[in-house]
Design a protein around this motif. Structure first.
Motif, PDB file in Angstrom:
ATOM      1  N   VAL A  10       0.960  -1.009   0.015  1.00 15.04           N
ATOM      2  CA  VAL A  10      -0.037  -0.041   0.195  1.00 15.04           C
ATOM      3  C   VAL A  10       0.743   1.178   0.049  1.00 15.04           C
ATOM      4  O   VAL A  10       1.389   1.519   1.072  1.00 15.04           O
ATOM      5  N   PRO A  11       0.942   1.966  -1.286  1.00 13.49           N
ATOM      6  CA  PRO A  11       1.814   3.188  -1.107  1.00 13.49           C
ATOM      7  C   PRO A  11       1.083   4.271  -0.080  1.00 13.49           C
ATOM      8  O   PRO A  11      -0.098   4.502  -0.230  1.00 13.49           O
ATOM      9  N   ALA A  23      -7.710   0.396   3.577  1.00  8.48           N
ATOM     10  CA  ALA A  23      -9.239  -0.292   3.976  1.00  8.48           C
ATOM     11  C   ALA A  23      -9.309  -1.559   2.961  1.00  8.48           C
ATOM     12  O   ALA A  23      -9.802  -2.449   3.273  1.00  8.48           O
ATOM     13  N   HIS A  24      -9.150  -1.435   1.423  1.00  4.91           N
ATOM     14  CA  HIS A  24      -9.054  -2.381   0.699  1.00  4.91           C
ATOM     15  C   HIS A  24      -8.264  -3.242   0.842  1.00  4.91           C
ATOM     16  O   HIS A  24      -8.431  -4.594   0.607  1.00  4.91           O
ATOM     17  N   ALA A  25      -6.969  -3.062   1.105  1.00  2.00           N
ATOM     18  CA  ALA A  25      -5.928  -4.101   1.441  1.00  2.00           C
ATOM     19  C   ALA A  25      -6.220  -5.046   2.533  1.00  2.00           C
ATOM     20  O   ALA A  25      -6.028  -6.108   2.444  1.00  2.00           O
ATOM     21  N   VAL A  26      -6.841  -4.495   3.604  1.00  2.00           N
ATOM     22  CA  VAL A  26      -7.213  -5.262   4.605  1.00  2.00           C
ATOM     23  C   VAL A  26      -8.432  -6.168   4.308  1.00  2.00           C
ATOM     24  O   VAL A  26      -8.264  -7.352   4.878  1.00  2.00           O
ATOM     25  N   LYS A  27      -9.303  -5.614   3.456  1.00  2.00           N
ATOM     26  CA  LYS A  27     -10.746  -6.390   3.031  1.00  2.00           C
ATOM     27  C   LYS A  27      -9.970  -7.587   2.243  1.00  2.00           C
ATOM     28  O   LYS A  27     -10.246  -8.849   2.398  1.00  2.00           O
ATOM     29  N   ILE A  28      -9.059  -7.516   1.482  1.00  2.00           N
ATOM     30  CA  ILE A  28      -8.484  -8.395   0.694  1.00  2.00           C
ATOM     31  C   ILE A  28      -7.601  -9.379   1.491  1.00  2.00           C
ATOM     32  O   ILE A  28      -7.808 -10.546   1.505  1.00  2.00           O
ATOM     33  N   SER A  29      -6.825  -8.595   2.298  1.00  2.00           N
ATOM     34  CA  SER A  29      -5.823  -9.691   3.277  1.00  2.00           C
ATOM     35  C   SER A  29      -6.657 -10.557   4.133  1.00  2.00           C
ATOM     36  O   SER A  29      -5.970 -11.627   4.279  1.00  2.00           O
ATOM     37  N   ARG A  30      -7.595 -10.386   4.791  1.00  2.00           N
ATOM     38  CA  ARG A  30      -8.362 -11.014   5.651  1.00  2.00           C
ATOM     39  C   ARG A  30      -8.916 -12.080   5.023  1.00  2.00           C
ATOM     40  O   ARG A  30      -9.050 -13.259   5.510  1.00  2.00           O
ATOM     41  N   THR A  31      -9.212 -12.167   3.540  1.00  2.00           N
ATOM     42  CA  THR A  31      -9.736 -13.273   2.921  1.00  2.00           C
ATOM     43  C   THR A  31      -8.612 -14.181   2.199  1.00  2.00           C
ATOM     44  O   THR A  31      -8.720 -15.236   2.370  1.00  2.00           O
ATOM     45  N   ASN A  91       7.641  -5.359  -7.442  1.00  2.00           N
ATOM     46  CA  ASN A  91       8.286  -6.179  -8.287  1.00  2.00           C
ATOM     47  C   ASN A  91       9.436  -6.958  -7.454  1.00  2.00           C
ATOM     48  O   ASN A  91       9.399  -8.342  -7.578  1.00  2.00           O
ATOM     49  N   GLU A  92      10.063  -6.514  -6.668  1.00  2.00           N
ATOM     50  CA  GLU A  92      11.268  -6.918  -5.917  1.00  2.00           C
ATOM     51  C   GLU A  92      10.836  -7.887  -4.981  1.00  2.00           C
ATOM     52  O   GLU A  92      11.373  -9.262  -4.783  1.00  2.00           O
ATOM     53  N   LYS A  93       9.735  -7.690  -4.332  1.00  2.00           N
ATOM     54  CA  LYS A  93       9.207  -8.421  -3.167  1.00  2.00           C
ATOM     55  C   LYS A  93       8.132  -9.605  -3.737  1.00  2.00           C
ATOM     56  O   LYS A  93       7.706 -10.322  -3.117  1.00  2.00           O
ATOM     57  N   GLU A  94       7.857  -9.304  -4.992  1.00  2.00           N
ATOM     58  CA  GLU A  94       7.086 -10.438  -5.608  1.00  2.00           C
ATOM     59  C   GLU A  94       5.453 -10.181  -5.024  1.00  2.00           C
ATOM     60  O   GLU A  94       5.265 -11.290  -4.862  1.00  2.00           O
ATOM     61  N   ALA A  95       5.416  -9.127  -4.765  1.00  2.00           N
ATOM     62  CA  ALA A  95       3.873  -8.940  -4.086  1.00  2.00           C
ATOM     63  C   ALA A  95       2.882  -9.513  -4.997  1.00  2.00           C
ATOM     64  O   ALA A  95       2.943  -9.800  -6.116  1.00  2.00           O
ATOM     65  N   SER A  96       1.871  -9.750  -4.226  1.00  2.00           N
ATOM     66  CA  SER A  96       0.332 -10.227  -4.871  1.00  2.00           C
ATOM     67  C   SER A  96      -0.409  -9.074  -5.534  1.00  2.00           C
ATOM     68  O   SER A  96      -0.737  -9.384  -6.509  1.00  2.00           O
ATOM     69  N   LEU A  97      -0.179  -7.975  -4.817  1.00  2.00           N
ATOM     70  CA  LEU A  97      -0.999  -6.801  -5.210  1.00  2.00           C
ATOM     71  C   LEU A  97      -0.428  -5.674  -4.681  1.00  2.00           C
ATOM     72  O   LEU A  97       0.119  -5.460  -3.840  1.00  2.00           O
ATOM     73  N   VAL A  98      -0.432  -4.509  -5.512  1.00  2.00           N
ATOM     74  CA  VAL A  98      -0.539  -3.067  -5.016  1.00  2.00           C
ATOM     75  C   VAL A  98      -1.770  -2.648  -4.882  1.00  2.00           C
ATOM     76  O   VAL A  98      -2.601  -2.642  -5.851  1.00  2.00           O
TER      77      VAL A  98
END
Length: 284
Positions: A10-11, A23-31, A91-98
């Motif tokens: 989350v920038p 808030a959106h990231a938390v919603k996704i993370s919890r699932t 990209n470096e962290k191979e994140a699932s989403l930004v």
């Protein structure tokens, strides 16, 4: 050894739109059970004193929101430009989403193009761009999935399947209409491809025809009509400064007046392995 969780980035710029994104990231993370990292970008020339103050400010935000959402948030500070450093870190962290907040296209952005789009096009990682808090902390109920003639459309399927599987989302396929026979053939290939993998993954969908006209505006109008939770789009391949100035259609979708979140996937051909007619997705 415990496998490290995937990361949602989350920038963080200390504005209200960053709160929306979190808030959106938390919603996704919890699932999906991903970790969340607040990423703040500072200029390379920042003084040690200013850097220490920013770090203290970011730690405070991370601690406050960890308590608010009853989950541990990490944080990171990178030096550079938001237009390159956000994508580089993801990209470096191979994140699932930004998940990133935007103010839309205001002021100079109407002349120079969407800042959000300039950040997104450097990333191998899908971006979800938001302008408001999520409607709820449950599902992404309805997702709008435009399909046109571009072969890159196929690369959106990972995210459609990801959202359908984890959030029990219904995918609304918007099919563009064309009188050009060669384009019609390409559109139908992409449509059949999408249907095939949605059926294989037992994901609910509907197909809707879009009439000839402004693709971006029709997408936004339809998403507003069905009260969509997300619009899933591809960014323009090999985007140029002319696209920013003249207006790549996705920047108008990203900054839509209905404030519907938009998931952007770059056409990198890195999200799916294609072997003959088959596509294999590696979900987070």
């Amino acid at each position: 050894m415990e496998e490290q969780k995937k990361l949602i980035v989350v920038p963080w710029d200390f504005t209200v739109v960053a709160d929306y994104a979190l808030a959106h990231a938390v919603k996704i993370s919890r699932t999906v059970d991903n970790d969340i990292c607040l990423l703040h970008i500072v200029s390379k020339g920042i003084s040690n004193q200013e850097g220490a103050a920013k770090r203290a400010q970011l730690i405070k935000v991370a601690e406050e929101n960890s308590r608010k959402y009853s989950m541990t948030l990490s944080y990171h500070i990178s030096k550079g430009s938001i237009f390159t450093s956000i994508a580089e870190y993801a990209n470096e962290k191979e994140a699932s989403l930004v998940v990133m907040g935007t103010h839309g296209m205001k002021g100079m952005q109407k002349i120079t193009g969407s800042w959000a789009l300039k950040v997104i096009v450097k990333s191998k990682v899908p971006f979800i761009v938001v302008q408001d808090f999520p409607a709820d902390q449950e599902r992404y109920h309805n997702i709008v999935f435009p399909v046109d003639f571009r072969v890159e459309n196929k690369e959106k399927m990972k995210m459609a399947i990801f959202m359908g599987k984890y959030f029990d989302s219904k995918i609304h396929i918007l099919k563009t209409i064309s009188v050009d026979k060669s384009l019609v053939k390409k559109i139908n290939i992409n449509l059949n491809f999408a249907i095939k993998y949605l059926i294989q993954n037992n994901i609910e969908y509907e197909i809707h025809d879009m009439q000839k006209g402004n693709f971006a505006q029709q997408t936004i109008d339809f998403a507003h009509k069905i009260n969509a939770d997300l619009i899933l789009i591809m960014t323009t391949k090999n985007i140029t400064m002319a696209d920013y100035v003249l207006g790549a259609q996705e920047q108008f979708i990203i900054a839509n007046s209905s404030r519907i979140p938009v998931c952007c996937v770059n056409p990198k051909a890195s999200f799916a392995k294609v072997v003959g007619d088959e596509v294999y997705f590696k979900l987070a």
